[in-house]
Design an enzyme around this catalytic site. Structure first.
Site, PDB file in Angstrom:
ATOM      1  N   ARG A  14       0.716  -1.527  -0.305  1.00 25.23           N
ATOM      2  CA  ARG A  14       0.042   0.180  -0.424  1.00 25.23           C
ATOM      3  C   ARG A  14       1.199   1.143  -0.456  1.00 25.23           C
ATOM      4  O   ARG A  14       0.015   2.489  -0.204  1.00 25.23           O
ATOM      5  CB  ARG A  14      -0.837  -0.217   0.909  1.00 25.23           C
ATOM      6  N   GLY A 100       9.296  -4.228  12.180  1.00 28.75           N
ATOM      7  CA  GLY A 100      10.064  -3.094  11.662  1.00 28.75           C
ATOM      8  C   GLY A 100       9.447  -2.036  10.891  1.00 28.75           C
ATOM      9  O   GLY A 100      10.554  -0.700  10.593  1.00 28.75           O
ATOM     10  N   GLU A 151      -7.308 -13.348  15.536  1.00 28.58           N
ATOM     11  CA  GLU A 151      -7.147 -12.384  14.326  1.00 28.58           C
ATOM     12  C   GLU A 151      -8.485 -11.364  13.784  1.00 28.58           C
ATOM     13  O   GLU A 151      -9.374 -12.848  13.567  1.00 28.58           O
ATOM     14  CB  GLU A 151      -6.569 -13.152  13.116  1.00 28.58           C
ATOM     15  N   ASN A 166      -4.251  -6.371  20.345  1.00 26.95           N
ATOM     16  CA  ASN A 166      -2.501  -6.782  20.121  1.00 26.95           C
ATOM     17  C   ASN A 166      -1.513  -5.889  18.756  1.00 26.95           C
ATOM     18  O   ASN A 166      -2.105  -5.991  18.105  1.00 26.95           O
ATOM     19  CB  ASN A 166      -2.525  -8.511  18.485  1.00 26.95           C
ATOM     20  N   SER A 402      32.824  46.853  -5.078  1.00 27.65           N
ATOM     21  CA  SER A 402      32.068  46.214  -5.791  1.00 27.65           C
ATOM     22  C   SER A 402      32.143  45.679  -7.263  1.00 27.65           C
ATOM     23  O   SER A 402      32.786  45.858  -8.028  1.00 27.65           O
ATOM     24  CB  SER A 402      30.781  47.385  -5.630  1.00 27.65           C
ATOM     25  N   ALA A 420      36.291  49.488  -7.292  1.00 23.06           N
ATOM     26  CA  ALA A 420      35.280  48.397  -8.018  1.00 23.06           C
ATOM     27  C   ALA A 420      35.156  48.129  -9.428  1.00 23.06           C
ATOM     28  O   ALA A 420      35.864  49.210  -9.979  1.00 23.06           O
ATOM     29  CB  ALA A 420      34.061  49.863  -7.578  1.00 23.06           C
TER      30      ALA A 420
HETATM   31  C1  UD1 Z   1      -0.236  -8.530  13.542  1.00 28.54           C
HETATM   32  C2  UD1 Z   1      -1.089  -9.405  13.996  1.00 28.54           C
HETATM   33  C3  UD1 Z   1      -2.268  -9.066  14.908  1.00 28.54           C
HETATM   34  C4  UD1 Z   1      -2.002  -7.220  14.860  1.00 28.54           C
HETATM   35  C5  UD1 Z   1      -1.085  -6.595  14.390  1.00 28.54           C
HETATM   36  C6  UD1 Z   1      -1.201  -5.357  14.482  1.00 28.54           C
HETATM   37  C7  UD1 Z   1      -0.146 -11.170  13.336  1.00 28.54           C
HETATM   38  C8  UD1 Z   1      -1.123 -12.434  13.031  1.00 28.54           C
HETATM   39  N1  UD1 Z   1      -1.373 -10.841  13.190  1.00 28.54           N
HETATM   40  O1  UD1 Z   1      -1.054  -8.307  12.348  1.00 28.54           O
HETATM   41  O2  UD1 Z   1      -3.174  -9.089  15.746  1.00 28.54           O
HETATM   42  O3  UD1 Z   1      -3.001  -6.701  15.834  1.00 28.54           O
HETATM   43  O4  UD1 Z   1      -0.216  -7.448  13.371  1.00 28.54           O
HETATM   44  O5  UD1 Z   1      -0.072  -4.106  13.133  1.00 28.54           O
HETATM   45  O6  UD1 Z   1       1.179 -11.172  14.225  1.00 28.54           O
HETATM   46  N2  UD1 Z   1       5.843  -9.203   8.522  1.00 28.54           N
HETATM   47  C9  UD1 Z   1       7.068 -10.825   7.937  1.00 28.54           C
HETATM   48  N3  UD1 Z   1       7.134 -11.637   7.156  1.00 28.54           N
HETATM   49  C10 UD1 Z   1       5.827 -12.446   7.191  1.00 28.54           C
HETATM   50  C11 UD1 Z   1       4.785 -11.489   7.883  1.00 28.54           C
HETATM   51  C12 UD1 Z   1       4.643 -10.477   8.313  1.00 28.54           C
HETATM   52  O7  UD1 Z   1       7.898 -10.325   8.593  1.00 28.54           O
HETATM   53  O8  UD1 Z   1       5.082 -13.378   7.137  1.00 28.54           O
HETATM   54  C13 UD1 Z   1       5.808  -8.974   9.331  1.00 28.54           C
HETATM   55  C14 UD1 Z   1       5.364  -7.388   8.377  1.00 28.54           C
HETATM   56  O9  UD1 Z   1       6.382  -7.374   7.171  1.00 28.54           O
HETATM   57  C15 UD1 Z   1       4.765  -6.354   9.510  1.00 28.54           C
HETATM   58  C16 UD1 Z   1       4.677  -7.533  10.470  1.00 28.54           C
HETATM   59  O10 UD1 Z   1       5.138  -8.534  10.166  1.00 28.54           O
HETATM   60  O11 UD1 Z   1       6.423  -5.493   9.362  1.00 28.54           O
HETATM   61  C17 UD1 Z   1       3.294  -7.241  10.824  1.00 28.54           C
HETATM   62  O12 UD1 Z   1       2.273  -8.002   9.435  1.00 28.54           O
HETATM   63  P1  UD1 Z   1       1.356  -7.861   9.041  1.00 28.54           P
HETATM   64  O13 UD1 Z   1       1.185  -9.071   7.855  1.00 28.54           O
HETATM   65  O14 UD1 Z   1       0.515  -6.238   8.809  1.00 28.54           O
HETATM   66  O15 UD1 Z   1       0.386  -8.659  10.049  1.00 28.54           O
HETATM   67  P2  UD1 Z   1      -1.489  -7.912  10.508  1.00 28.54           P
HETATM   68  O16 UD1 Z   1      -1.971  -9.097   9.517  1.00 28.54           O
HETATM   69  O17 UD1 Z   1      -1.178  -6.268  10.428  1.00 28.54           O
END
Ligand code: UD1
Ligand code: CA
Length: 452
Positions: A14, A100, A151, A166, A402, A420
């Protein structure tokens, strides 16, 4: 012993960007850099960054002796991401899991979370949200003990009403992760390995889940799009502005200052609107910065005044300098006390001694200027012959008329005067007057041409 995991493998679709999401900035610093800096503050001497999308760029940016990168080639969920790191965790370590793309968590908040971890407890950072849509919900039993995270996509209508969510940030013993993570399944609405499923496992294992909450919701907000990035940028800038005011700085409008680095200010500093500070900037006591200035990696001495629309980079100014309006001090500008640089003057690698003035429309580059020198309007140091740069030296108390062109390399001795409009190609000696311009001829009784 603390191991810190930073999840940074996600794509960030996004953001609609070629740059990996975690490398986008807030306050002039990459998101994941904020996270790593905070991790170091809480004493993480061992950082593991999980990379995937744009791994090379993230690794290039974040390489450091205390960082290890772990590749998650396919992003199969947050649980899967942490699984990749299991071989690198130290057995008796406490593991702090960070994201991150969540840049503004305070070190104190994390410290409190970590302090909850023991062989029989883990820490979970939650927050209450008015609109919890999209987030994992914190499920508690009749005694208010946390028993699971559900979730959003897997939640029942009843569970969707829960406002406590969470944040994703948690702290837990490595040996617990070693035990629980291999048991994760992806049998859920998104077909992912959810890290959040370890909460129910912890409960079943007799490990109690201790909750910590941040002071402000922005501390745990992640960035998924440009709007959220802009919102956190404003929050960050508001905090920086507050810190400055608490330290005694006057901000004419705290909502119109941008600090992209570290700004240190002395007593009774005044900063007018729309100023941008980048890198390390130090302002001495009583410094006044007028509106619309950009100051980058520079040091400005006591009681100096930077007038409106000035741009200063990699420069050092001593006390009582008077700069602008509309001045441009480029890298290597070093001004002694009471130097005046006026409007539409550009300096570069210019070392100027006490009390000298360059007041109007000049270019001073690769120059060393003595004290009490007056450089007249429109004077140019011709420092570049198209191939090489050469130096101009001007002695104490010299007066440059100048619109002079000083063709470098050239030395103007102390106390000498340049007429100048001169093009100066030869050195002068002390007390010389040098004039290098065509002589004026007056033709008596000149009759103007008439129209034919
Ligand atoms: C996750 C949490 C959710 C929480 C939310 C908060 C889980 C299953 N759900 O959901 O409970 O409310 O964060 O923002 O954990 N990432 C990886 N590898 C992957 C997947 C994700 O590195 O395979 C990293 C993403 O880059 C990101 C973070 O983990 O920085 C969260 O991943 P994202 O897919 O945004 O999790 P949510 O579905 O938002
Ligand atoms: Ca997310």
């Amino acid at each position: 012993m603390l191991d810190i995991l930073i999840l940074a493998a996600g794509k960030g679709t996004r953001m609609r960007s070629d740059l990996p999401k975690v490398l986008h900035p807030v306050g002039g610093k990459a998101l994941v850099q904020h996270v790593a800096d905070t991790a170091r503050k809480v004493g993480g001497e061992h950082l593991l960054i999980i990379v995937g999308h744009g791994a090379e760029k993230v690794e290039e940016k974040m390489a450091a002796p205390d960082v290890k990168f772990v590749l998650q080639a396919q992003q199969l969920g947050t649980g899967h991401a942490v699984q990749q790191a299991l071989p690198h965790l130290r057995n008796d370590a406490t593991v702090l899991i960070l994201y991150g793309d969540v840049p503004l968590t305070k070190a104190e908040t994390l410290q409190k979370l970590i302090s909850k971890v023991s062989d029989s407890q883990m820490g979970l950072l939650t927050v209450n949200m008015q609109n919890p849509t999209g987030y994992g919900r914190i499920v508690r039993d009749a005694n208010k003990n946390v028993i699971a995270i559900v979730e959003h996509k897997d939640a029942s209508d009843e569970q969707k009403k829960i406002n406590e969510i969470n944040t994703g940030i948690m702290a837990v013993k490595a040996k617990h992760l070693q035990k629980w993570l291999p048991a994760l399944s992806n049998n859920n609405a998104q077909g992912e390995y959810y890290l959040t499923d370890i909460i129910a496992m912890a409960k079943a294992d007799g490990t109690s889940i201790q909750v910590e909450q941040p002071d402000a919701v922005e501390e745990v907000e992640g960035i998924n799009n440009r709007q959220q990035q802009a919102a956190l940028e404003r929050f960050y800038q508001q905090q920086k502005a507050n810190e400055l005011m608490v330290a005694g700085v006057t901000l004419l409008d705290p909502s119109r200052i941008d600090i992209r680095g570290n700004l240190t200010a002395g007593r009774d500093v005044v900063i007018d609107v729309n100023c941008v500070f980048e890198g390390d900037v130090v302002l001495g006591d009583g410094v006044v910065i007028e509106p619309n200035c950009v100051i980058i990696n520079s040091k400005i001495g006591n009681l100096s005044q930077i007038k409106a629309f000035s741009h200063i980079e990699d420069s050092t100014l001593a006390n009582g300098c008077d700069i602008g309006p509309y001045a441009r001090l480029r890298p290597g500008t070093q001004l002694a006390d009471d130097v005046k640089i006026g409007n539409f003057v550009e300096t570069k690698k210019a070392v100027i001694a006490k009390g000298s003035k360059v007041n109007h429309l000049s270019y001073i580059g690769d120059a060393v200027i003595g004290s009490k020198v007056n450089v007249g309007a429109g004077t140019i140091t011709c420092n570049y012959d198209g191939v090489n740069k050469s130096k101009t030296e001007i002695g104490d108390n010299a007066f440059i008329g100048s619109n002079s062109a000083l063709v470098a390399p050239v030395k103007i001795a102390a106390n000498s005067t340049i007429g100048a409009g001169s093009v100066i190609t030869k050195n002068t000696e002390e007390n010389d007057l040098a004039i290098a311009r065509s002589q004026q001829r007056n033709i008596k009784g000149w009759e103007r041409p008439t129209k034919k």
